[in-house]
Design a protein around this motif. Structure first.
Motif, PDB file in Angstrom:
ATOM      1  N   LYS A 198     -12.006  -5.546  15.857  1.00 30.63           N
ATOM      2  CA  LYS A 198     -11.899  -6.521  16.861  1.00 30.63           C
ATOM      3  C   LYS A 198     -12.527  -5.324  17.974  1.00 30.63           C
ATOM      4  CE  LYS A 198      -9.334  -9.448  14.628  1.00 30.63           C
ATOM      5  NZ  LYS A 198      -9.231 -11.197  14.160  1.00 30.63           N
ATOM      6  N   THR A 213      -3.401 -15.038  18.946  1.00 38.40           N
ATOM      7  CA  THR A 213      -3.737 -13.150  18.348  1.00 38.40           C
ATOM      8  C   THR A 213      -2.372 -13.397  17.165  1.00 38.40           C
ATOM      9  OG1 THR A 213      -4.142 -11.483  18.486  1.00 38.40           O
ATOM     10  CG2 THR A 213      -1.834 -12.110  19.415  1.00 38.40           C
ATOM     11  N   SER A 214      -2.807 -13.452  16.004  1.00 31.36           N
ATOM     12  CA  SER A 214      -1.596 -13.025  14.948  1.00 31.36           C
ATOM     13  C   SER A 214      -1.652 -10.957  15.112  1.00 31.36           C
ATOM     14  CB  SER A 214      -1.589 -13.213  12.937  1.00 31.36           C
ATOM     15  OG  SER A 214      -3.469 -12.689  13.596  1.00 31.36           O
ATOM     16  N   GLY A 215      -1.994 -10.655  16.134  1.00 33.79           N
ATOM     17  CA  GLY A 215      -1.296  -8.743  16.483  1.00 33.79           C
ATOM     18  C   GLY A 215      -2.698  -8.039  17.197  1.00 33.79           C
ATOM     19  N   ASP A 216      -3.631  -8.332  16.488  1.00 34.53           N
ATOM     20  CA  ASP A 216      -5.249  -7.720  16.419  1.00 34.53           C
ATOM     21  C   ASP A 216      -5.983  -8.020  17.756  1.00 34.53           C
ATOM     22  OD1 ASP A 216      -4.177  -5.790  15.337  1.00 34.53           O
ATOM     23  OD2 ASP A 216      -5.357  -5.875  13.659  1.00 34.53           O
ATOM     24  N   THR A 217      -6.530  -9.122  18.163  1.00 31.90           N
ATOM     25  CA  THR A 217      -7.692  -9.820  18.662  1.00 31.90           C
ATOM     26  C   THR A 217      -6.519  -9.402  20.191  1.00 31.90           C
ATOM     27  OG1 THR A 217      -8.763 -11.844  17.236  1.00 31.90           O
ATOM     28  CG2 THR A 217      -8.215 -11.860  19.328  1.00 31.90           C
ATOM     29  N   GLY A 218      -5.514 -10.201  20.223  1.00 29.73           N
ATOM     30  CA  GLY A 218      -4.398 -10.478  21.470  1.00 29.73           C
ATOM     31  C   GLY A 218      -5.066  -8.713  22.696  1.00 29.73           C
ATOM     32  N   PHE A 267       0.765 -17.702  13.801  1.00 33.01           N
ATOM     33  CA  PHE A 267      -0.513 -18.262  14.251  1.00 33.01           C
ATOM     34  C   PHE A 267      -1.208 -19.367  14.815  1.00 33.01           C
ATOM     35  CE2 PHE A 267      -5.139 -17.612  13.873  1.00 33.01           C
ATOM     36  CZ  PHE A 267      -4.636 -17.048  14.993  1.00 33.01           C
ATOM     37  N   ASN A 297     -11.230 -15.835  20.667  1.00 27.67           N
ATOM     38  CA  ASN A 297     -11.302 -16.150  19.725  1.00 27.67           C
ATOM     39  C   ASN A 297     -12.792 -15.426  18.886  1.00 27.67           C
ATOM     40  OD1 ASN A 297      -7.738 -17.429  20.121  1.00 27.67           O
ATOM     41  ND2 ASN A 297      -7.953 -15.460  18.460  1.00 27.67           N
ATOM     42  N   SER A 298     -11.923 -15.448  17.994  1.00 25.04           N
ATOM     43  CA  SER A 298     -13.957 -15.599  16.910  1.00 25.04           C
ATOM     44  C   SER A 298     -14.469 -17.175  17.249  1.00 25.04           C
ATOM     45  CB  SER A 298     -13.614 -14.932  15.323  1.00 25.04           C
ATOM     46  OG  SER A 298     -13.206 -16.378  15.226  1.00 25.04           O
ATOM     47  N   ARG A 342     -18.453 -13.497  19.502  1.00 23.98           N
ATOM     48  CA  ARG A 342     -17.787 -12.199  18.777  1.00 23.98           C
ATOM     49  C   ARG A 342     -18.048 -12.130  17.563  1.00 23.98           C
ATOM     50  NH1 ARG A 342     -12.222 -12.456  18.134  1.00 23.98           N
ATOM     51  NH2 ARG A 342     -12.442 -11.350  16.363  1.00 23.98           N
ATOM     52  N   ASN A 354      -9.505 -15.379   9.681  1.00 18.90           N
ATOM     53  CA  ASN A 354     -10.175 -16.564  10.435  1.00 18.90           C
ATOM     54  C   ASN A 354     -11.178 -16.737   9.789  1.00 18.90           C
ATOM     55  OD1 ASN A 354      -9.309 -18.206  12.092  1.00 18.90           O
ATOM     56  ND2 ASN A 354      -8.917 -17.899  14.002  1.00 18.90           N
ATOM     57  N   ILE A 370      -2.709 -16.467   8.084  1.00 19.10           N
ATOM     58  CA  ILE A 370      -3.183 -18.037   8.850  1.00 19.10           C
ATOM     59  C   ILE A 370      -3.704 -18.905   7.891  1.00 19.10           C
ATOM     60  CG2 ILE A 370      -5.937 -18.093   9.060  1.00 19.10           C
ATOM     61  CD1 ILE A 370      -5.984 -15.620  10.963  1.00 19.10           C
TER      62      ILE A 370
HETATM   63  N1  LIG Z   1      -6.716 -11.866  12.823  1.00 15.97           N
HETATM   64  C1  LIG Z   1      -6.759 -12.076  14.463  1.00 15.97           C
HETATM   65  C2  LIG Z   1      -6.633 -13.636  14.471  1.00 15.97           C
HETATM   66  C3  LIG Z   1      -6.980 -14.193  15.726  1.00 15.97           C
HETATM   67  O1  LIG Z   1      -8.496 -14.677  15.085  1.00 15.97           O
HETATM   68  P1  LIG Z   1      -9.732 -14.413  15.458  1.00 15.97           P
HETATM   69  O2  LIG Z   1     -10.266 -13.099  14.653  1.00 15.97           O
HETATM   70  O3  LIG Z   1     -10.622 -15.753  15.927  1.00 15.97           O
HETATM   71  O4  LIG Z   1      -9.113 -13.745  16.898  1.00 15.97           O
HETATM   72  C4  LIG Z   1      -5.801 -11.092  15.579  1.00 15.97           C
HETATM   73  O5  LIG Z   1      -5.322 -10.421  14.954  1.00 15.97           O
HETATM   74  O6  LIG Z   1      -5.646 -12.040  16.467  1.00 15.97           O
END
Ligand SMILES: N[C@@H](CCOP(=O)(O)O)C(=O)O
Ligand SMILES: Cc1ncc(COP(=O)(O)O)c(C=O)c1O
Length: 539
Positions: free
Chosen positions: A121, A157-162, A211, A237-238, A243, A277, A341
């Motif tokens: 990300k 976020t599910s962890g990485d985007t955040g 998420f 987000n994407s 993105r 996603n 997701i």
């Molecule tokens: N896996 C993502 C989920 C959000 O997806 P995104 O790519 O649309 O921002 C995460 O880690 O937050």
């Protein structure tokens, strides 16, 4: 004189058309709930394969992006500067290096985790943070107080985007960032990476749910005209087109690295992408449409397999598996939580293009109109009936470009184990996660989903080069990696731990716990209150 646009953008659902790059980056989601797409996918100059072969990652990004952003919107020097600053903080000189994983030039790993927060990300979000800043500085020039445009960036976020979004936006002027994450469903390090950032403009909201609940709330906020008009929402987000655009670069960069590798034999190429996603692989699809000579893109899902089921169930896109009981659990908790997701937002963009390419119609405009109608009706059915069926032409068009694989939780763990015992890449750099004793390579669980899928694809297509995307550093997912490798000769978690992760748990934290059952309106009020408080603190 009106600026000449190199691209116009439109909403997949048809209500907005003719927008500029700046418009779509700042707006994020279209007012009709659709996603923004470029009207045309540019083809590259005929000489791109030779002329671009030795470009740096940054220069390649610039050349690619210039096809989507006109000089009149962002002058070349400014665009180069934005790109250069975005990747200057990466921990690897090549930014996204390609590693020969199996020593046979058959299975290559594209390491995408050398950015600030150690996930793919960062490639797009370091850039998006700088883009927001660029547009804000320009819009606010000479303005003071309430006349200044202040963005309220909201992301799920599910962890990485955040953490990548926070890293890209922390401390930036005229911009507050709100990250909704599902409490208890990210890895402990991912959570700490977010909540230990205490800059005044960063707001973490811990949500009781999944998420998808967070993503739905974000989309509901965007759909609220008053909120949008008064608080100028922006997306990280994407769903944000920038993105996808930024991620196209590493597909081309990987291809050029592959071509220079000793065993390159001009055989076909497959690219395997751990998917949730659908943003990352969609960037690969754009690269392919622009001319990247990839034979197939392989979607690798974990047990949350809506994308895999689409291909296996003849074009049925349904939230629940066919025949599943009505009370079946919606989203499964897996060892690759960032991919837990249910609904893949970006699939909508692909469906639009496939509908456009397969629809009848005498003019491009007519076909565009039909594609928007198709997508609107499919997405309405997804909302109201839980799914939809695409026509066979659309399914066939999808199958011509993609294959899919579903990887179970057990297979994810066994793939981390097998890779550690059998893969000793010699062309990887200092910062690759390897055992200093055995040289065994440590995969993160999301990357392992991709590697398991790659191995199946290689069996069917021996001799074809496979590039498998490594989407996160394994140290972000200690539990899964320890489960797979704990007690293995030569494995030590502390050895692969990047310095910036050490001592995170001792830092000051800031997070707002959102009580269970809070509606999206409740979250909206909370966001408004926190922005007001932040702005008062600045006065
Ligand atoms: N896996 C993502 C989920 C959000 O997806 P995104 O790519 O649309 O921002 C995460 O880690 O937050
Ligand atoms: C580590 C990791 N791998 C893979 C994915 C899936 O990528 P996408 O959502 O773009 O399909 C994500 C989250 O998006 C992720 O964080």
């Amino acid at each position: 004189m009106a600026p000449t646009l190199s691209q116009k953008y439109l909403s997949t659902r048809g209500a907005e058309y003719g927008l500029s790059f700046e418009d779509v980056v700042l707006q994020g989601l279209a007012k009709d709930g659709g996603l923004f797409i470029p009207e045309e996918i540019p083809s590259l100059p005929a000489s791109w394969e030779t002329e671009w072969a030795d470009l740096s990652f940054e220069e390649l990004a610039f050349r690619l992006q210039s096809n989507f952003i006109s000089e009149s919107e962002i002058p070349s020097d400014d665009l180069r500067d934005i790109i250069n600053r975005s990747y200057a903080t990466f921990h690897h000189p090549q930014r996204t290096p390609l590693v020969d994983l199996d020593g046979k030039n058959n299975l290559h790993l594209l390491e995408l985790f050398h950015g600030q927060t150690r996930a793919f990300k960062d490639v797009a979000l370091a850039y998006l943070g700088n883009l927001f800043e660029y547009f804000l500085v320009r819009k606010n020039e000479g303005k003071t107080g309430k006349d200044r445009l202040h963005l309220t960036v909201v992301g799920a976020t599910s962890g990485d985007t955040g953490s990548a979004a926070i890293s890209g936006l922390r401390g930036k002027k005229d911009c507050s960032v709100f990250i909704l994450f599902p409490e208890g469903r990210t890895s402990p390090i991912q959570r700490l990476q977010m909540i230990t950032v205490c800059d005044a403009n960063v707001h973490n909201l811990a949500v009781q749910g999944t998420f998808d609940n967070c993503q739905d709330t974000v989309k509901a906020l965007f759909a609220d005209p008053k909120m949008n008009a008064e608080h100028h929402l922006a997306a990280v987000n994407s769903i944000n087109w920038a993105r996808i655009l930024a991620q196209i670069t590493y597909y081309f960069y990987a291809y050029f690295q592959l071509k220079k590798s000793p065993g390159y034999n001009k055989e076909k190429l497959r690219i395997v992408v751990p998917s949730g996603n659908f943003g990352d692989i969609l960037a690969g699809w754009f690269a392919k449409q622009m001319g990247l000579p990839a034979d197939k893109l392989v979607i690798a899902t974990n047990e949350n397999d809506i994308l895999d089921r689409f291909f296996r169930n003849d074009g049925h896109y349904t939230k629940k598996a066919l025949g599943a009981p009505a009370d079946a659990e919606d989203v499964k908790e897996t060892h690759s939580p960032a991919m837990d997701i249910l609904v893949s937002s970006n699939f909508e963009r692909l469906l639009w293009f496939l509908a456009y390419q397969t629809n009848n119609g005498s003019t491009a405009e007519e076909r565009r109109g039909h594609a928007c109608e198709n997508v609107s009706s499919w997405l309405n059915d997804l909302k109201s009936k839980g799914g939809f069926q695409v026509p066979s032409a659309v399914l066939e068009a999808a199958k011509a470009e993609f294959e899919s694989e579903r990887v179970s939780n057990d297979e994810t763990i066994s793939t981390i184990r097998e890779t550690f015992s059998s893969c000793f890449p010699t062309n990887s750099g200092e910062s690759s996660p390897k055992s200093s004793k055995t040289g065994g390579y440590v995969l993160d669980p999301h990357t392992a989903v991709g590697i398991a899928a790659s191995r199946r694809s290689i069996q069917r297509n021996p001799g074809v080069h496979h590039i498998s995307l490594s989407t996160a550093h394994p140290a972000k997912f200690a539990d899964a990696v320890d489960l797979a490798l704990g007690g293995k000769e030569g494995y030590s978690f502390s050895e692969i731990l990047p310095e910036d992760f050490i001592g995170l748990e001792k830092r000051e934290t800031r997070v707002t716990d959102v009580p269970a059952g809070t509606t999206w309106e409740g979250i909206r009020d909370l966001v408004i209150a926190e922005v007001d408080q932040e702005l008062q603190g600045q006065r």
